[in-house]
Design an enzyme around this catalytic site. Structure first.
Site, PDB file in Angstrom:
ATOM      1  N   GLU A 195       5.984 -46.235  -6.682  1.00 27.51           N
ATOM      2  CA  GLU A 195       7.351 -45.733  -6.767  1.00 27.51           C
ATOM      3  C   GLU A 195       7.629 -44.627  -5.760  1.00 27.51           C
ATOM      4  OE1 GLU A 195       6.396 -48.008 -10.236  1.00 27.51           O
ATOM      5  OE2 GLU A 195       5.378 -46.220  -9.426  1.00 27.51           O
ATOM      6  N   HIS A 237       8.612 -47.991 -21.929  1.00 26.98           N
ATOM      7  CA  HIS A 237       9.616 -48.903 -21.382  1.00 26.98           C
ATOM      8  C   HIS A 237      10.975 -48.678 -22.036  1.00 26.98           C
ATOM      9  CE1 HIS A 237       5.812 -50.923 -20.417  1.00 26.98           C
ATOM     10  NE2 HIS A 237       6.460 -51.529 -19.444  1.00 26.98           N
TER      11      HIS A 237
END
Length: 337
Positions: A60, A129
């Site tokens: 990321e 998540h």
């Protein structure tokens, strides 16, 4: 007018933007051939080629760092972080580089990037998540933060974000990808094809950043919400019968304070709803702003309904999720104060 899911509307926004401006590039984890974990980029690589829509390593900080460099050289990257929970390795790049580039270069460079991230819970994703990290971005000068609640807005806001000269965090409530969700997990979900806000025009249009929408006019209490909580608030209002005015913020920064102030001065009461944890959530900033700007019009304390101060649980998801019952209780208590 065609009707689209939020997934299709987001894809269409990128398609329109890539077709209008060859500087727009799309990349991230699995967004190329695979089309993204939620298929938001499906077909873009086949249409525009591997140089404009491509897969990135599972890194990321590398994705966002590369996007910043591309932006400094004149491109307009729209990158995807697969889940908002994964953005933490890139937080340094976002806050120390992307957000500061215009300021530190005295306007010689800008950073026109968009970072798309699926956010929120309600899909049994568990603690890694299901997070809602929007407040971490609104604290940083130089970043804009967007949270759409429906396909029509999602397309218009994303095109506006891509065309913006500064970095935009674009948070997509994944519980809304295929239909509005009112918090009643035991009921069938209405698809966007049967909802008026599923109507998404073809071609180019924008929804301006920094402009809220009044989803329901009312006179008794103002409800401030964004993303999935807009529909939870609507369900709570219907179930309690309270004449609430529901404001969908749409963008958290820039914030449409004028619409908020006008509503609270009219109603004299305010309930704030968000899915993120309560402590230091964006609702705290909203509460402070309402207190500062509407103090002499308030008839009751500002109330917040939010997620609990705990990691998002898997087995007790619906105890954590701020549902219509919790919002309804807050509305009744506020009206009785």
């Amino acid at each position: 007018m065609p009707r689209r899911t939020m997934i299709e509307a987001i894809r269409d926004a990128m398609d329109v933007s890539m077709g209008r401006d060859e500087r727009v590039v799309v990349f991230g984890e699995d967004v190329g051939f695979f089309g993204g974990v939620f298929r938001c980029t499906q077909g873009l690589q086949a249409k525009y080629g591997k140089s404009r829509c491509f897969d990135a390593p599972i890194n990321e900080s590398g994705i966002v760092g590369s996007a910043i460099g591309m932006a400094a050289y004149g491109l307009k990257p729209c990158v995807e972080i697969q889940f908002a929970d994964y953005m933490y390795p890139a937080y340094d790049q976002l806050t120390q580089e992307a957000a500061r580039l215009r300021y530190r270069s005295n306007g010689d460079f800008t950073c026109p990037i968009v970072v798309r991230m699926p956010t929120g819970g309600g899909i049994f994703g568990g603690q890694t998540h299901s997070q809602s990290p929007e407040a971490l971005f609104t604290h940083v000068s130089g970043l804009k933060t967007v949270v759409p609640s429906n396909p029509h807005d999602a397309k218009g806001l994303l095109i506006a974000a891509i065309e913006d000269p500064d970095p935009v965090i674009f948070l997509e409530p994944k519980r809304l990808y295929n239909g509005p969700f009112d918090g009643h997990h035991d009921r069938p979900v209405t698809p966007w094809s049967k909802h008026e806000l599923g109507e998404v025009a073809d071609g180019h249009y924008t929804v301006p950043l920094g402009k809220a929408a009044i989803r329901r006019a009312g006179s008794a209490v103002t409800v401030l919400a964004y993303g999935t909580m807009v529909y939870v608030a609507q369900a709570a209002v219907e179930e309690t019968g309270i004449d609430a005015e529901i404001i969908d913020l749409r963008t958290l920064l820039p914030l449409d304070l004028d619409t908020i102030v006008a509503s609270v001065k009219k109603t004299g009461r305010c309930v704030i709803v968000h899915e993120a944890t309560l402590t230091s959530g964006f609702g705290a900033e909203l509460s402070a702003l309402v207190q500062e700007t509407c103090f002499y019009h308030l008839e009751a304390p500002v109330t917040r309904v939010a997620g609990w101060d705990t990691p998002y649980p898997h087995a007790q998801e619906w105890d954590y999720f701020p549902g219509p019952a919790r919002v309804g209780r807050a509305l009744l208590e506020t009206m009785g104060a």
